[in-house]
Design an enzyme around this catalytic site. Structure first.
Site, PDB file in Angstrom:
ATOM      1  N   GLU A 405       0.879  -1.182   0.000  1.00 20.47           N
ATOM      2  CA  GLU A 405       0.000   0.000   0.000  1.00 20.47           C
ATOM      3  C   GLU A 405       0.909   1.221   0.000  1.00 20.47           C
ATOM      4  O   GLU A 405       1.647   1.450   0.958  1.00 20.47           O
ATOM      5  CB  GLU A 405      -0.906  -0.016   1.234  1.00 20.47           C
ATOM      6  N   GLU A 498     -15.288  -4.592  -1.652  1.00 24.68           N
ATOM      7  CA  GLU A 498     -15.048  -3.998  -0.330  1.00 24.68           C
ATOM      8  C   GLU A 498     -16.096  -2.957   0.061  1.00 24.68           C
ATOM      9  O   GLU A 498     -16.386  -2.783   1.240  1.00 24.68           O
ATOM     10  CB  GLU A 498     -13.642  -3.376  -0.284  1.00 24.68           C
TER      11      GLU A 498
HETATM   12  C1  NOJ Z   1      -7.715  -0.295  -1.008  1.00 29.17           C
HETATM   13  C2  NOJ Z   1      -7.788  -1.600  -1.697  1.00 29.17           C
HETATM   14  O1  NOJ Z   1      -8.745  -1.589  -2.725  1.00 29.17           O
HETATM   15  C3  NOJ Z   1      -8.103  -2.656  -0.670  1.00 29.17           C
HETATM   16  O2  NOJ Z   1      -8.290  -3.893  -1.296  1.00 29.17           O
HETATM   17  C4  NOJ Z   1      -6.995  -2.704   0.338  1.00 29.17           C
HETATM   18  O3  NOJ Z   1      -7.334  -3.624   1.342  1.00 29.17           O
HETATM   19  C5  NOJ Z   1      -6.772  -1.345   0.969  1.00 29.17           C
HETATM   20  N1  NOJ Z   1      -6.660  -0.330  -0.024  1.00 29.17           N
HETATM   21  C6  NOJ Z   1      -5.518  -1.333   1.822  1.00 29.17           C
HETATM   22  O4  NOJ Z   1      -4.400  -1.343   0.997  1.00 29.17           O
HETATM   23 CA    CA Z   2     -10.075   0.373  -3.591  1.00 29.31          CA
END
Ligand code: NOJ
Ligand code: CA
Length: 692
Positions: A405, A498
């Site tokens: 990330e 998500e």
């Molecule tokens: C956004 C991503 O789409 C998600 O899958 C991830 O868990 C979070 N960022 C943390 O990196």
């Molecule tokens: Ca995302």
């Protein structure tokens, strides 16, 4: 691969259409099928114009083209044609992994060379290609005396529509594609209404524009989808909505920091501006226009990456059970937890495990202004023994998927790229999920501007050097570069699963993926992360997934990606007979056929797995229940197939009863035709194993 290539280069006759209004000749190039014509002319003012016809009817009305620069006068008027070239190509090429193995690339091309009649006599070339499934055109700034670079402040490519079409669109956000699709008439597009969504960590919608792919249906049924191919060292394109003239104009994503959109040294070519054109909505999904408009594989053998299903320490964070951050006291990425997921994967024909929150920095993740230097891509938290986890996984035939990330701080990431990827190489890790949550640092840059396009490409190229494949979240849009760089395996770039876990707008509506299949998916593979079985989300009182369980299964076939997550917690799969479908379903396809579909309503796709020759079918519907008719004539006529059919229960409903499903086992052959009832928000998944 070369044995499949059979390039036919023939010069064919240009059609000269005489007697047009301004008494100038128009040039045209016609698709091999003869259905699609792209016309071109220079008008009396010396402006370049094009139009598109389908079966003789105008579908893009006369539209103009031109550029505004920071360092020189606009390039728009006073042009004359100095040369015209044509050629045709008909070749087959092989995809490393994709919706199908062999792709046919068949087009006719017209190259127009233009020059200003007056000083400084600048030159511009335009390439038009007519395919059977649409058109593409791009500008080339050739090497020329007196101009060694351009600083573009606006590309003004117009797409003049021929009516007030029905559109499936997301706002032209410069920072994120994670918006819900809207279905409106063109004249009703209102991107500005999508501003200020509190669950987006970054968003910038400067005007009423849409992002691509944007798909439309003309009243009499023809479908158009606008996008771009081969976005290389250039800004991403949004399309500005001009309601009065029923027209769209390219609006490149800018940089407030630099004050321009694109800076390039000559010679260079812009990305292709593309329009996929089809009578049936289902043919949009079968179109290969976007990959065909990219360069062949530059990486050679990439068999070090194997398409895979994966599980991971991920959904548990999104539904609030654990956290990325060590200090939270419920850190998810522990050695012990990773081993549990590895065991589960190994027992269930799943060969990848993603671990998020393994590295230091997460306590300063979201909402921090100064995110530079926060994340460290080689240092694990003390409760995560990366070497031990990787060893344990490899003993069990499972590979760890790395997670980076960047928190929108690409400079920090670039500084660590080599060390981070060298670590992966030393551990035998061949894929990474990257993320770019938050506004880009430096301030004034946006995710979809040229500066970031260059960054995303650098990551893909560095990955290739270390045999690492990239699955980018918060990415630049897919424009078919997976053909050139097959290690660009997948990406997010849409509202993924998500959002169902935490968005306070109720999550993705049941129709979401039946729009995505005809819009975002035309661009390329999607890491949507399907497979939620605990649809009502026990730990989240106000959220649920707005589909049935059978719909979740169908997504493994409907949504294409060479990596597919089984995102739910292992305990929600254990003991559930429907999980057999996720164990069985392929991820690497010999061929794909889209059996039926209407944008935003439903879609049914069949894919044949490479090597096993087994078929899998997925069908999804929106909020309406419907009967889907399937003709199994795509099966090999000489074979019988052991079918397992996973369908919505008679009482299933996405809201009231989402986990009701039935399993039927039967034998199917190519002679069978059957109808199936899909519940509201429902789906259907079928595995068809060749009977030996
Ligand atoms: C956004 C991503 O789409 C998600 O899958 C991830 O868990 C979070 N960022 C943390 O990196
Ligand atoms: Ca995302």
């Amino acid at each position: 691969m070369s044995k499949f290539i059979n390039i036919v280069l023939v010069t064919f006759l240009l059609i000269w259409i005489v007697g047009c209004k301004n008494s100038r000749n128009k040039l045209a190039v016609t698709s091999p099928s003869k259905n699609i014509d792209v016309g071109f002319f220079v008008n009396d003012e010396g402006s370049a114009n094009y139009f598109v016809k389908y079966r003789g009817a105008l579908i893009i009305d006369t539209s103009d083209m031109g550029f505004d620069f920071l360092n020189q006068a606009p390039l728009k008027k006073g042009l004359k044609i100095i040369d015209i070239k044509t050629n045709s190509v008909d070749e087959d090429w092989e995809m490393q992994w994709g919706e199908q193995r062999i792709v046919n690339n068949h087009y006719n091309e017209m190259i127009i060379k233009l020059e200003e009649s007056m000083a400084p006599n600048r030159k511009l070339n335009i390439y038009f290609r007519a395919y059977n499934d649409g058109i593409g055109f791009r500008y080339e700034f050739p090497e020329q005396e007196g101009v060694d670079s351009v600083i573009i402040v606006d590309e003004n490519t117009q797409f003049k529509l021929t009516g007030n079409h029905t559109c499936w669109w997301i706002p032209g956000d410069w920072d994120i594609y994670e918006h819900l699709y809207h279905t409106t008439k063109f004249s009703e597009i209102d991107a500005l209404a999508a501003r200020n969504q509190q669950w987006l960590a970054q968003s910038h919608i400067p005007e009423n524009a849409v992002n691509t792919p944007v798909t439309m249906r003309i009243e009499y049924g023809l479908h158009l989808s606008f996008h771009e191919a081969n976005l290389t060292d250039y800004a991403g394109m949004t399309l500005k909505v001009d309601k009065e003239n029923l027209s769209m104009i390219s609006e490149l994503v800018g940089s407030d920091r630099l004050g321009y959109k694109v800076k390039r040294a000559l010679p260079f070519s812009t990305p292709w501006r593309t329009i996929q054109i089809s009578e049936e909505a289902s043919d949009l999904i079968e179109s290969n226009l976007i990959v065909n408009l990219n360069e062949p594989n530059k990486l050679g053998d990439v068999s070090w990456f194997k398409p895979k299903k994966y599980v991971g320490i991920w959904w548990e964070m999104h539904i609030g059970i654990s956290s990325w951050d060590l200090k939270s006291g419920r850190h998810g990425a522990t050695t012990e937890n990773a081993k549990k997921y590895i065991d589960f994967a190994a027992n269930n024909n799943i060969s990848g495990v993603l671990v998020e929150g393994w590295n230091t920095g997460w306590e300063h993740w979201i909402g921090f202004e100064d995110r530079e230097g926060i994340f460290d891509f080689v240092t694990p938290y003390p409760d995560y023994d990366i070497a031990a986890v990787v060893d344990y996984a490899s003993e069990k035939g499972v590979e760890i998927i790395m997670h980076h990330e960047t928190s929108g701080a690409p400079i920090t990431y670039e500084q660590q790229l080599d060390t981070a990827y060298a670590l992966m190489k030393s551990l035998g890790i061949h894929s990474v999920k990257t993320g770019y949550v938050g506004p880009i640092i430096p301030k004034g840059e946006y995710h979809h501007g040229q500066w970031m396009v260059v960054h995303y490409r650098k990551v893909v190229e560095t990955g290739a050097k270390y045999k690492v494949a990239i699955n980018a979240h918060e990415p630049i849009k897919a424009t078919g570069i997976r053909r050139t760089y097959p290690n660009a395996i997948s990406r997010e770039g849409l509202r993924g699963q998500e959002f169902n876990a935490w968005a306070s707008d109720g999550g993705n509506p049941p129709e979401h993926l039946s729009i995505v299949a005809f819009t975002r998916m035309l661009a390329g593979p999607i890491d949507f992360t399907p497979g939620v079985f605990d649809i009502k989300l026990k730990t989240k009182e106000n959220n649920q997934v707005n589909t049935t369980l059978a719909h979740q299964l169908a997504l493994y076939v409907v949504i294409y990606s060479p990596i597919q997550m089984a995102c739910d917690l292992p305990k929600n799969y254990e003991g559930n007979p429907a999980f057999q479908f996720i164990r069985d379903v392929g991820v690497d396809w010999e061929q794909t056929t889209v059996l039926n579909g209407e944008v935003g309503d439903f879609v049914t796709i069949a894919r044949q797995e490479k090597e096993t020759e087994n078929w899998f079918v997925g069908s999804i519907t929106d909020e309406n229940e419907r009967e889907i008719h399937i003709n199994f004539d795509f099966l090999d006529p000489g074979k019988e197939y052991k079918a397992i059919i996973y369908k919505d229960g008679a009482d299933a409903h996405w809201k009231d009863n989402p986990i009701s499903y039935e399993i039927e086992k039967t034998i199917l052959t190519s002679k069978i035709e059957r109808s199936f009832l899909l519940a509201a928000g429902g789906g259907l998944a079928i595995s068809l194993e060749v009977k030996k």
